[in-house]
Design a protein around this motif. Structure first.
Motif, PDB file in Angstrom:
ATOM      1  N   TYR A 262      11.483   5.396   8.142  1.00  0.00           N
ATOM      2  CA  TYR A 262      10.651   4.944   9.360  1.00  0.00           C
ATOM      3  C   TYR A 262       9.303   5.974   9.602  1.00  0.00           C
ATOM      4  CZ  TYR A 262       9.493   5.322  14.049  1.00  0.00           C
ATOM      5  OH  TYR A 262       8.672   5.296  15.462  1.00  0.00           O
TER       6      TYR A 262
ATOM      7  N   LEU B  88       6.666   4.132   7.187  1.00  0.00           N
ATOM      8  CA  LEU B  88       6.563   3.012   7.584  1.00  0.00           C
ATOM      9  C   LEU B  88       5.359   3.204   8.681  1.00  0.00           C
ATOM     10  CD1 LEU B  88       9.622   0.969   6.998  1.00  0.00           C
ATOM     11  CD2 LEU B  88       7.580   0.717   5.793  1.00  0.00           C
ATOM     12  N   ARG B  89       5.948   4.131   9.805  1.00  0.00           N
ATOM     13  CA  ARG B  89       5.014   4.067  11.041  1.00  0.00           C
ATOM     14  C   ARG B  89       3.497   4.594  10.664  1.00  0.00           C
ATOM     15  NH1 ARG B  89       6.729   9.299  13.927  1.00  0.00           N
ATOM     16  NH2 ARG B  89       5.769  10.161  12.055  1.00  0.00           N
TER      17      ARG B  89
ATOM     18  N   ARG C 240       1.491   2.375   8.326  1.00  0.00           N
ATOM     19  CA  ARG C 240       1.236   1.129   9.451  1.00  0.00           C
ATOM     20  C   ARG C 240      -0.158   1.564  10.285  1.00  0.00           C
ATOM     21  NH1 ARG C 240       3.327  -0.288  13.803  1.00  0.00           N
ATOM     22  NH2 ARG C 240       3.146  -2.467  14.006  1.00  0.00           N
TER      23      ARG C 240
ATOM     24  N   VAL D  75      -0.119  -3.376   5.665  1.00  0.00           N
ATOM     25  CA  VAL D  75       1.282  -3.260   4.995  1.00  0.00           C
ATOM     26  C   VAL D  75       2.235  -3.903   5.536  1.00  0.00           C
ATOM     27  CG1 VAL D  75       0.273  -0.831   4.202  1.00  0.00           C
ATOM     28  CG2 VAL D  75       1.869  -0.948   6.060  1.00  0.00           C
ATOM     29  N   THR D  76       2.143  -4.098   6.974  1.00  0.00           N
ATOM     30  CA  THR D  76       3.212  -4.644   7.744  1.00  0.00           C
ATOM     31  C   THR D  76       3.686  -6.011   7.083  1.00  0.00           C
ATOM     32  OG1 THR D  76       2.281  -4.129   9.789  1.00  0.00           O
ATOM     33  CG2 THR D  76       3.879  -5.776   9.945  1.00  0.00           C
ATOM     34  N   GLU D  77       2.837  -6.548   6.387  1.00  0.00           N
ATOM     35  CA  GLU D  77       3.167  -8.131   5.773  1.00  0.00           C
ATOM     36  C   GLU D  77       3.731  -8.049   4.448  1.00  0.00           C
ATOM     37  OE1 GLU D  77       3.004 -10.543   7.442  1.00  0.00           O
ATOM     38  OE2 GLU D  77       2.211  -9.542   9.262  1.00  0.00           O
TER      39      GLU D  77
END
Lengths: 373, 373
Positions: free
Chosen positions: A285, A288-289, A292, A298-300
Motif C-alpha cells: 500500500y 503504491l500510494r 501514485r 502508474v495507476t494504469e
C-alpha cells in the motif's frame, strides 16, 4: 584445494567471477544462487542521490565503485556472451532525479542540495517545471528536484544471470545447498579451513569468502542484521520515465526505476523485522500510494512482481570487506548498496584494488569492529 | 448423444453436476475449468446486503438461491467425498455487516436501511460502537452499520474443486479446450446441434447449455459484456473478522470475506475495460486503501494472491437462464452473482425449479431480450 565463496548473490558471484578470471580455482555455495536481496534489488547505482549527512565514507566507496561499473559490465557481457558493451545487463546512465512533493519535502531537498554543494557533488537544483520538462509524467504537484546526472542504474537480475553464465563458461562449480558452519582448526578462533554443508558434508578450502548477506551473522561473528525491503515491478507498454526518479512524499521515500524492457521498479520499504520476507498489504500500500503521488500514470500499469528481500545492514551502513583472521575473508554487510558496490568489492577481494591509505580497503575493513570470531 | 455444457465455471459445473445426478449424459467443455470469474470470486451469498434500489428481481432470485445453498453444499460435499455437511466448501452463515466510514457513507447507509425496511428485509441498524462489539478489529472511525444476519458466504474455489471431483466420480468428461462456434442446422437461425472446438473438431449435442460467462456473447447473440474485477487474498495467522464486512469509504465500496483457513479476501474493483485481466497498480491500491480504512489490522497481513476476473454483465444485471431456440439453453450473465445463483440456475436448467408465474424462470428468461441468435 579451492577458495569457497559462501553466498551466490551479486557480491558473491562477482567475487567468484573476478577470482576465476584471475585463474584461481573457486567454488560457490548457495541454496538459491541469484536469489535473495539481489533478486529483489532495484539496481540503482546512485551514490550521489543516495548521499546522507552522516555517510561520507559510503559516498566515497559508492563513487569508486560506480567508476568501475562500465568496464565491469562490458567485461561481464563479453564473458557471458551477451551483446557487446554494457547493454547486456541494461546499464544506463541517464542520472537520477530526486523530487520533492510537499512543502516539507522541498525544505529537506533544499538542505540536501546545500550539503551536496559543500561536498562538491555535481547536482543541479531544478524547479518543479524543470523537473516536468525532463520527466513529463511527474505529477503537477511536484515542487522541485535535484538532478544527479552522474548516477546510473542496472538490472540486477540480468547481472546475476550473466555472472552465472560467465561462471558456467569457466566451469566454476555452484553447489546448491546451504552452509551451516565454518570449519576451523583448533576450535572457535582457529584458522578457517572449509565449510560444513547442510546434511553434514565438509568442503575444504584454502580460503573461505563469506558473502552470505543477511545470513552472514549466523556463520561468523559479524555485526550484520537483516533489513527487510518490499519492492514491486510494474509492466509499462511504453516507458513512463527516462531516468530514475526518487521522491519524498511527506517524508516517506519511494523510487521508480525504468528498464529498457518496459519494466518499472517501485521500491522499497525498510523494515527491521528479522528474517521476515512476507509481502504485506501495508508495505504494498505505501509503495503504491507514494508512487501514485509522484507519477499518477502508474495507476494504469500492470503488476508484474512483488517480492521482499533482506538487506545485510551494518552498524555504520558501510560494508564489511577484507581479511578477518586466517583463512577467512568477509564480503558482506552491503545493506542498500550491494549492486552498486559489487565491482569494488570483487576487486578488493581479488586484490585488484585497495591498499592505499584511507582508501576503500581501509574504509570497509572488518578491523573497525574489533576481532571477528 | 449428450448434452454439452460450454463453460466450466461455477455455473456450468453446477449445471453439469445436477444433470449428471439426474442420470443425463453430459460433457463439459472449457479450456480452464474452475478458472475465470469463479476463481476470482469472493463467494459472498449476500442477496440482502447487496440489494440496490433498482434491482428487486435480482433480490428475489438471490433469496431463492440462498435458500438452496445449504442442501446444495451438503449434497455436493457428499457427492465429492468431502467431510460431512457444508463444511467441505466452507459455507458459513454468520451474516454480513455493512459499515459506513464517512458522514456521507452513513447518510447513504441510512437511506439504504429505510429502503430495506420497506422491502421487509431482516436487517438491523447498528451504531459504530455496536459494529465494533461484533467486529473488534473495525476502525474506530466506523460510524454505523447494517447487519444482515441471513447472508452467508462460501469458498468458490472449494466449490468448483468439489464439483470437478463430483463430476469425475460420475465419469462426466471435461474436454479441456475452447469452443469456437455453436453448430446449427440450416444456417444462422437453425436448431443448435453441437459445438465446434478449437482446431476444428465438432462435438454433437442433443442440447448445448451456454455457460461461458463473459465469453458468451462471442458464441451466441446474448447481451453479455465483461465487467472486470480485481481482488486480492491476504493470509491471516488468526482471523481478524468473524463475518463478511462490506463497507463504503467515501463512496468507494470494498468488502472483506474471512475464510476458515485464515484467508481474508478483499474485493473488488468494477471496471468496464473489455477483455482485460491485468492486475493494475491502481486497482490494488484502491482495494488496499479502503480495506485499511475499515480494518487497519490488514496492514500486517501477508499478500497471498491477486487476480482479475471478468464478470458476465447484462443490461439489467439479471442473469439470462433458460431455453433460447431449439437445442440451446442459456445459463449466463450472472455478473456479480454467479456463486450465489449457481444452485438456482442449475435447478432451473435441470428442470428442478421454475415454472410458476412470475417466478425465477420468468425473471431470468432470455425472452426479455427478444430473439437470441
Amino acid at each position: 584445494m579451492v577458495e569457497v565463496i559462501v553466498g551466490g548473490g551479486i557480491v558473491g558471484l562477482s567475487v567468484a567471477w573476478r577470482l576465476a578470471r584471475a585463474g584461481r580455482p573457486v567454488t560457490v555455495v548457495d541454496p538459491d544462487p541469484a536469489g535473495g536481496a539481489s533478486h529483489a534489488a532495484a539496481g540503482m547505482l546512485a551514490p550521489v542521490s543516495e548521499v546522507t549527512y552522516t555517510e561520507e565514507p559510503l559516498l566515497r566507496l559508492g563513487l569508486a565503485s560506480l567508476r568501475r561499473w562500465p568496464a565491469f559490465a562490458a567485461e561481464l557481457a563479453a564473458d557471458a556472451g551477451l551483446p557487446e558493451g554494457a547493454g547486456g545487463v541494461d546499464l544506463r546512465a541517464e542520472g537520477t532525479l530526486d523530487v520533492a512533493f510537499g512543502a516539507d519535502d522541498l525544505a529537506a531537498l533544499d538542505e540536501l542540495a546545500a550539503f551536496m554543494d559543500k561536498l562538491g557533488l555535481p547536482v543541479e537544483r531544478l524547479t518543479g517545471r524543470e523537473c516536468r520538462r525532463l520527466e513529463p509524467m511527474l505529477a503537477p504537484s511536484v515542487r522541485g528536484g535535484l538532478l544527479a546526472s552522474g548516477d546510473a542504474w542496472v538490472d540486477p537480475r540480468r547481472v546475476t544471470a550473466a555472472l552465472l553464465t560467465a561462471l558456467e563458461r569457466r566451469a566454476v562449480p555452484i553447489v546448491r545447498t546451504r552452509v551451516t558452519e565454518l570449519l576451523r582448526e583448533d576450535g572457535a578462533a582457529g584458522r578457517v579451513v572449509g565449510v560444513r554443508l547442510e546434511g553434514g558434508a565438509e568442503l575444504a578450502a584454502t580460503t573461505v569468502v563469506l558473502a552470505a548477506g543477511a545470513w552472514s551473522a549466523g556463520l561468523a561473528g559479524v555485526p550484520v542484521r537483516p533489513v527487510k525491503g518490499q519492492i514491486l515491478r510494474l509492466r509499462s507498454p511504453q516507458p513512463l520515465l527516462t531516468r530514475c526518479v526518487r521522491g519524498s512524499v511527506h517524508g516517506s521515500s519511494v523510487y521508480l526505476v525504468p528498464r529498457g524492457d518496459g519494466e518499472l521498479v517501485v521500491g522499497a520499504t525498510q523494515e527491521e523485522l528479522g528474517f521476515d520476507t512476507r509481502v504485506t498489504a501495508g508495505g504494498l500500500y505505501e509503495l503504491l500510494r507514494d508512487a501514485r503521488e509522484l507519477v499518477p500514470g502508474v495507476t494504469e500499469l500492470e503488476l508484474a512482481d512483488v517480492v521482499a528481500g533482506l538487506r545485510p545492514g551494518t552498524p555504520d551502513n558501510v560494508p564489511i570487506v577484507g581479511p578477518a583472521g586466517d583463512g577467512l575473508v568477509l564480503a558482506t554487510g552491503h545493506h542498500r548498496g550491494g549492486v552498486l558496490l559489487a565491482p569494488l568489492t570483487a576487486a578488493l577481494v581479488a586484490g585488484e584494488a585497495g591498499g592505499e591509505e584511507g582508501g576503500p580497503a581501509a574504509l570497509c575493513s572488518p578491523a573497525r569492529f574489533g576481532e571477528i570470531a
